[in-house]
Design an enzyme around this catalytic site. Structure first.
Site, mmCIF file in Angstrom:
data_model
loop_
_atom_site.group_PDB
_atom_site.id
_atom_site.type_symbol
_atom_site.label_atom_id
_atom_site.label_comp_id
_atom_site.label_asym_id
_atom_site.label_seq_id
_atom_site.Cartn_x
_atom_site.Cartn_y
_atom_site.Cartn_z
ATOM 1 N N THR A 202 0.843 -1.196 0.000
ATOM 2 C CA THR A 202 0.000 0.000 0.000
ATOM 3 C C THR A 202 0.878 1.246 0.000
ATOM 4 O O THR A 202 0.663 2.190 -0.768
ATOM 5 C CB THR A 202 -0.858 0.006 1.292
ATOM 6 O OG1 THR A 202 -1.607 -1.201 1.354
ATOM 7 C CG2 THR A 202 -1.781 1.208 1.342
ATOM 8 N N THR B 100 0.066 -8.985 5.356
ATOM 9 C CA THR B 100 -0.877 -8.698 4.271
ATOM 10 C C THR B 100 -1.534 -7.319 4.384
ATOM 11 O O THR B 100 -2.361 -6.962 3.543
ATOM 12 C CB THR B 100 -1.956 -9.791 4.212
ATOM 13 O OG1 THR B 100 -2.457 -9.998 5.542
ATOM 14 C CG2 THR B 100 -1.384 -11.098 3.697
ATOM 15 N N SER C 183 -3.512 -3.816 5.069
ATOM 16 C CA SER C 183 -4.845 -3.318 5.385
ATOM 17 C C SER C 183 -5.553 -2.807 4.136
ATOM 18 O O SER C 183 -4.949 -2.680 3.075
ATOM 19 C CB SER C 183 -4.719 -2.174 6.392
ATOM 20 O OG SER C 183 -3.960 -1.124 5.815
ATOM 21 N N TYR D 71 -5.700 11.596 9.185
ATOM 22 C CA TYR D 71 -4.589 12.173 8.416
ATOM 23 C C TYR D 71 -4.717 11.927 6.917
ATOM 24 O O TYR D 71 -4.370 12.794 6.115
ATOM 25 C CB TYR D 71 -3.230 11.722 8.964
ATOM 26 C CG TYR D 71 -2.775 10.354 8.526
ATOM 27 C CD1 TYR D 71 -1.991 10.191 7.394
ATOM 28 C CD2 TYR D 71 -3.134 9.220 9.238
ATOM 29 C CE1 TYR D 71 -1.575 8.935 6.987
ATOM 30 C CE2 TYR D 71 -2.720 7.961 8.844
ATOM 31 C CZ TYR D 71 -1.946 7.816 7.713
ATOM 32 O OH TYR D 71 -1.548 6.583 7.303
ATOM 33 N N LEU E 57 1.107 2.393 10.475
ATOM 34 C CA LEU E 57 2.130 3.273 9.908
ATOM 35 C C LEU E 57 3.219 2.431 9.270
ATOM 36 O O LEU E 57 3.576 1.362 9.789
ATOM 37 C CB LEU E 57 2.747 4.143 11.016
ATOM 38 C CG LEU E 57 1.822 5.176 11.648
ATOM 39 C CD1 LEU E 57 2.466 5.794 12.879
ATOM 40 C CD2 LEU E 57 1.463 6.268 10.636
ATOM 41 N N HIS F 88 22.109 27.504 14.872
ATOM 42 C CA HIS F 88 21.354 28.744 14.697
ATOM 43 C C HIS F 88 21.631 29.330 13.315
ATOM 44 O O HIS F 88 22.787 29.355 12.903
ATOM 45 C CB HIS F 88 21.755 29.763 15.759
ATOM 46 C CG HIS F 88 21.090 31.093 15.548
ATOM 47 N ND1 HIS F 88 19.765 31.297 15.874
ATOM 48 C CD2 HIS F 88 21.540 32.241 15.006
ATOM 49 C CE1 HIS F 88 19.431 32.542 15.553
ATOM 50 N NE2 HIS F 88 20.490 33.135 15.017
#
Ligand code: FAD
Length: 464
Positions: A43, A141, A143, A181, A318, A443
């Site tokens: 995916t 496998t 989702s 998200y 994730l 910085h």
């Protein structure tokens, strides 16, 4: 002919499965990986993380050229959209990534078994009419999108994220069902490209697993960008017609029904474990109440020799969580003793500004009764953010009130997804907020906002 045999057969070549296969091969095991897609990467690489980030990047550039550059004294006239090129570029990015996995399989001598895999018995996997033997079988496998009853997906006018990534026209009005998200990232893409976007969410907040304070400010920023939010609202049906799709909605608490007309509807209400056709019931692999493969610590399923990792088991869905589990399992199968620290897995929303978090939210700490202190620092007080013209958002650091150990960090702001890495590392090393505050930060950099939030948590910020 004797059946071909491997130490490990991994079913699924997403970030969990392909990484597990590569690491197991690197550790000297003979490995095959079964994948039914035409390409490797799952995916994530094909229809998830990578194509969505390609479109987010491109649409951000379009929006920048149209609106933001003028403020920097850069005049761009006649900006126009070539969506076909944008989509083609996305395809090129995906191809480079999936080809990369195929290269790594060849390099590490991982055999790709093409087709749909089924566990015929413990130690036996069937693919395209052939049976293969394995000492260990790994279920990776992944989702699939959760469907919404009464809203039929056709991947043209009513789409999941897969169709939502492939639109060949900018919709006049895109309705996103779900304020998580995936919905917000894709909603942002199409909003930037000119669509009117309405987000309909059942709960009274967006990104429900994220820190509440971050979510509120995030929603305000997205609203300023033109996303319209209908929170506390449920979709009860969808009717397709010549004019597009008419959604019926009502308050989540009940009440009068109302209609919203959309050109395209994106259903993004979540994802669920995918185990179809694997033969799990027949071999006795147990699922939990949400259809995920049940595992004990160390990824063992209820059947010896069958393991599971990634989106198909519990935990955040994730890619990097799946990868970490893939590596840990491969190392376990090679006789090592790895560990995945679930307290230090970051989560990022790749909108602009980005949202990133690691560890506990304030809500979680409160509900667990943990005494904590919080330090905040806004990007409006950071020199680099001012120079970039990106001053929306803030860094929030949560530390144990007694020990000062870092418990969580939440960032809304420019490059939050990159900034969070420092804090994931700090949590992994058991650092205190003082450790982060006393570390030298270059910085001018956005990271100085992290340092200042850490200073705020254990004492006082310098620049606020
Ligand atoms: C639009 C979108 C954006 C996303 N963005 C991010 C992001 O930015 N960051 C992030 O961390 N996560 C993101 N995700 C989530 C991420 O894609 C998943 O967490 C991750 O892909 C899970 O990896 P996995 O290996 O467990 O499963 P998957 O990637 O789903 O892979 C499973 C593979 O198994 C194959 N398969 C299934 N059954 C069989 C079978 N029986 N035989 C053979 N092959 C089979 C499938 O074809 C698939 O290729 C996103 C998801 C979507 C949908």
């Amino acid at each position: 002919m004797a059946e071909k045999s491997f130490d490990v057969i991994v079913i699924g070549a997403g970030p969990g499965g392909y990484v597990c296969a590569i690491r197991a091969a690197q550790l000297g095991l003979s490995v095959a990986c079964v994948e039914m897609r035409e390409t490797l990467g799952g995916t994530c690489l094909n229809v998830g993380c990578i194509p969505s980030k390609a479109l987010l990047q491109s649409s951000e550039k379009f929006a920048e050229a149209g609106h933001a550059l003028a403020d920097h004294g850069v005049r761009v006239d006649g900006v126009s959209l070539d969506l076909a090129r944008m989509q083609a570029r996305k395809g090129e990015v995906v191809k480079a990534n999936v080809d990369g996995v195929a290269f790594l399989f060849r390099k590490n001598k991982v055999t790709w078994l093409k087709g749909k895999g089924r566990i015929a018995a413990p130690g036996r996997v069937e693919v395209a009419g052939e049976t293969y033997a394995a000492k260990h079988i790994v279920i990776a496998t992944g989702s699939e999108s959760v469907p919404l009853p009464g809203v039929e997906i056709d991947e043209r006018t009513v789409v999941t994220s897969t169709g939502g990534l492939a639109l060949d026209r900018v919709p006049g009005h895109l309705v996103v069902i779900g304020g998580g998200y995936i919905g917000l990232e894709l909603g942002s893409v199409w909003r930037r490209l000119g669509a009117k976007v309405t987000v309909v969410e059942f709960l009274d907040r967006i990104v429900p697993t994220m820190d509440g304070e971050v979510a509120k400010q995030f929603q305000r920023i997205l609203a300023k960008q033109g996303l319209v939010f209908r929170l506390g609202t449920k979709v009860t049906g969808a009717r397709k017609g010549d004019e597009g799709v008419t959604l019926t909605v009502e308050s989540a608490k009940g009440g009068k029904a109302e209609e919203i007309v959309a050109d395209v509807v994106l259903v993004a209400i979540g994802r669920r474990a995918y185990t179809e056709g694997l033969g799990l019931a027949e071999v006795g692999v147990q699922l939990d109440e949400r259809g995920r493969v049940k595992t004990t610590n160390g990824f063992a399923t209820s059947v010896p020799g069958i393991w599971a990792i990634g989106d198909v088991i519990a935990g955040p869905m994730l890619a990097h969580k799946a990868e970490d589990e893939g590596v840990a399992l491969a190392e376990t199968l090679a006789g090592q003793h790895p560990h995945v620290n679930y307290e230090a897995i970051p989560g990022v929303v790749y909108t602009w500004p980005e949202v990133a978090s690691v560890g506990a939210t304030e809500e979680e700490l409160k509900s667990r009764g943990v005494a904590y202190k919080a330090g905040r620092f806004p990007f409006s007080a950071n020199g680099r953010a001012r120079a970039m013209g990106e001053t929306d958002g803030f860094v929030k650091i949560l530390a144990d009130a007694a020990t000062d150990r870092l418990l969580g960090a939440h960032i809304l702001g420019p490059d939050a997804g990159t900034l969070i890495a420092e804090l994931a590392l700090a949590i992994e090393f058991g650092a205190s907020s003082e450790d982060v505050a006393r570390t030298s930060h270059a910085h001018p950099s956005l990271n100085e906002a992290v340092k200042e939030a850490a200073l705020a948590a254990h004492g006082k910020p310098l620049h606020l």
